[in-house]
Design an enzyme around this catalytic site. Sequence first.
Site, PDB file in Angstrom:
ATOM      1  N   GLY A  88      -1.621   5.421 -24.387  1.00 57.11           N
ATOM      2  CA  GLY A  88      -0.772   5.474 -23.202  1.00 57.11           C
ATOM      3  C   GLY A  88       0.350   4.455 -23.307  1.00 57.11           C
ATOM      4  O   GLY A  88       0.308   3.546 -24.154  1.00 57.11           O
ATOM      5  N   GLN A  90       1.131   1.906 -21.677  1.00 63.41           N
ATOM      6  CA  GLN A  90       0.766   0.506 -21.483  1.00 63.41           C
ATOM      7  C   GLN A  90      -0.318   0.059 -22.462  1.00 63.41           C
ATOM      8  O   GLN A  90      -1.045  -0.904 -22.222  1.00 63.41           O
ATOM      9  CB  GLN A  90       0.319   0.263 -20.035  1.00 63.41           C
ATOM     10  CG  GLN A  90       1.430   0.363 -19.022  1.00 63.41           C
ATOM     11  CD  GLN A  90       2.562  -0.623 -19.305  1.00 63.41           C
ATOM     12  OE1 GLN A  90       2.362  -1.677 -19.887  1.00 63.41           O
ATOM     13  NE2 GLN A  90       3.778  -0.262 -18.892  1.00 63.41           N
ATOM     14  N   SER A  91      -0.412   0.747 -23.580  1.00 58.98           N
ATOM     15  CA  SER A  91      -1.449   0.437 -24.566  1.00 58.98           C
ATOM     16  C   SER A  91      -1.258  -0.934 -25.206  1.00 58.98           C
ATOM     17  O   SER A  91      -0.206  -1.233 -25.776  1.00 58.98           O
ATOM     18  CB  SER A  91      -1.453   1.510 -25.665  1.00 58.98           C
ATOM     19  OG  SER A  91      -2.249   1.105 -26.768  1.00 58.98           O
ATOM     20  N   ASN A  92      -2.308  -1.750 -25.146  1.00 59.26           N
ATOM     21  CA  ASN A  92      -2.317  -3.021 -25.862  1.00 59.26           C
ATOM     22  C   ASN A  92      -2.281  -2.781 -27.366  1.00 59.26           C
ATOM     23  O   ASN A  92      -1.617  -3.506 -28.114  1.00 59.26           O
ATOM     24  CB  ASN A  92      -3.572  -3.821 -25.521  1.00 59.26           C
ATOM     25  CG  ASN A  92      -3.669  -4.150 -24.056  1.00 59.26           C
ATOM     26  OD1 ASN A  92      -2.715  -4.604 -23.446  1.00 59.26           O
ATOM     27  ND2 ASN A  92      -4.842  -3.915 -23.478  1.00 59.26           N
TER      28      ASN A  92
END
Length: 350
Positions: A88, A90-92
Amino acid sequence: MKLPMTAAERLDVARHIEKKIPRQRLAAYPTPLQSFNRLSAMQSGPKLWVKRDDLIGFALGGNKIRGLEVMLADALKVEADTLITGAGVQSNHVRATAFVAAFAGLDCIAVYWGKPPPNIDGNYRVTTMLDAQVHFTQNDDRASVDGAIETIADRMRRSGRRPYPIPRGGACMMGVLGHVLAVCEAYRQCLELAISPDAIVIAVGSGGTYAGWLLGTKLLNLNWRIIGYSVSRDPKEAGVQIARLANQAAAWLGSEFGFSVMDAPVQGGFIGPGYGIPSPEGANAIKLAARFEGLLLDPVYTGKAMAGFLHGLDSGVFDACENVIFLHSGGEPAFFAGQGEWLGIHPRVI
């Protein structure tokens, strides 16, 4: 039944594991293992220790770096020129991969499910700042990322490029090996601190972290149990994924251990509205951890896992425990995405 190991025997095993697993070191280790007393004391719980992988000193921290160190070593070995991964916006993991690619002088392609968001913030802002190429699947199904990664990689190979595809969220055998190394590191710290943890609390997303801790715990014959709280999928589905990844990594290490879903229990009930969407319980846990301990958690992973831990304290899950380690896997950039209305806070103006 396997006989218990001595500390010296465990350290020998740890050294053997560390020599065998390839690693392009990017950060300084160990990350701190710190005690936090006020949060669990609210409910007369066990002594709480936090493994501060949020303080990993590379790419804004987070334990995704541990897996990527192993993957980068493998990518350089095969002379890859591009890292491709996805999740996604906002993936780390995607943000960390973009940093790793920049550091190593490789190109990076980030594949995201769905459509471009209205705002460039949080992890997505960092990834785009790093000049990663981005591709949106136009499909809200998270699994759409998997096919897109392979399609792009195939297209690149046909044009003479050398892509290194990394599965969604970094959930692959090489990534799991990085988390096995984390277990070796944490065990040494426990020896130095003279503590014997009864449980390890982990947020469970793609399953790679849990799989590494599961395998590392077995290899070192440790007595702690792993309690995982799902933040993205059905607990049984997560357990199947964890067992599969742990088995792949065990085979790579030449271990005869075999894992099933029964070896990887995952707790449900704390996902909230969905993966990547803040939950009221998670928001409350984030505020409590910050106000009582000065510890910042994120709304996607650690906030929801902390909500699970606090619920476990209240429901007696940890009554028999004296020491519990909470794995802070990082992810703070996601805290700064959006307007933050999910926190329900207002300035105290005087």
